[in-house]
Design an enzyme around this catalytic site. Sequence first.
Site, short mmCIF file in Angstrom:
data_model
loop_
_atom_site.label_atom_id
_atom_site.label_comp_id
_atom_site.label_asym_id
_atom_site.label_seq_id
_atom_site.Cartn_x
_atom_site.Cartn_y
_atom_site.Cartn_z
N GLU A 15 -3.26 8.66 -3.17
CA GLU A 15 -2.81 8.57 -1.78
C GLU A 15 -3.18 9.83 -1.02
OE1 GLU A 15 1.47 7.76 0.57
OE2 GLU A 15 1.39 7.92 -1.61
N LYS A 29 -0.40 1.43 4.80
CA LYS A 29 0.86 1.39 4.05
C LYS A 29 1.95 0.71 4.87
CE LYS A 29 3.67 4.52 1.19
NZ LYS A 29 3.79 5.93 0.74
N CYS A 31 1.46 3.42 -3.05
CA CYS A 31 2.66 4.08 -3.56
C CYS A 31 3.93 3.24 -3.44
CB CYS A 31 2.82 5.44 -2.87
SG CYS A 31 3.95 6.58 -3.70
#
Length: 262
Positions: free
Chosen positions: A41, A110, A144
């Site tokens: 990330e 995200k 994540c």
Amino acid sequence: MRTALLQSSGRPGSAVENLKVLDEAAGRAAAAGAGLLVAPEMFLTGYAIGDDIARLAEPADGDGADAVADIAGRHGLAIAYGYPEHAGGTVYNAAQLVSADGARLANYRKTHLFGGFERDHFTPGERPVVQAELDGLRVGLMICYDVEFPENVRAHALAGTDLLLVPTAQMHPFQFVAESLVPVRAFENQMYVAYVNRVGAEGPFEFVGLSTLAGPDGIARARAGRVEELVLADVDPALLAASREANPYLRDRRPVLYGSLV
């Protein structure tokens, strides 16, 4: 498809240095027969860089993307990497997949932001399932915290994702995610999951490493430690097909019972 996981925090604040780290890793991965390299990330710029996130953010087709495409083309392997994306005055925590010939295949933003730091610097994405075809596999992207929501990963399973790439910045004390949750996600959704972490201290965070490639049987095919390293493992379509036949979770679902979830 041999897949390489680059566990590294690079050089936070310097896209130039991080591209050098990526280039060197791509060379090693290609020499080991990898067709895909996955970086963590926010790898392009660093994660804990505060207000520099907005300054260093770039469009999906920006200079950093061009540089990654050049690396992919020179070494002949696909690359997935995290970066801050600037689009229409908005900054997203994004991940992009480029092919071995440098074509941009997919870009994901995200959807679930973690903690005040991310909510202060990013806008959440709104598209939960982003996929691309790569060497006969349907590859999905996630970042994540997203993988910690079972609905997110199940949506990928229902959309036919074979290999889920999860660039991450997993920090202490949540290492159980890498150790336990990711293999379970792979098993319950019958897919491969490549979870690729940063490592070491960065600003106020301590990233725990433990990057893993988990198979549909819930077994880690590769597992990094807590230092910078490159680990490799194979994604086997034949094993995936056999595992899906033996573990019919998706066929045995009863969606009519799950309406209360939403």
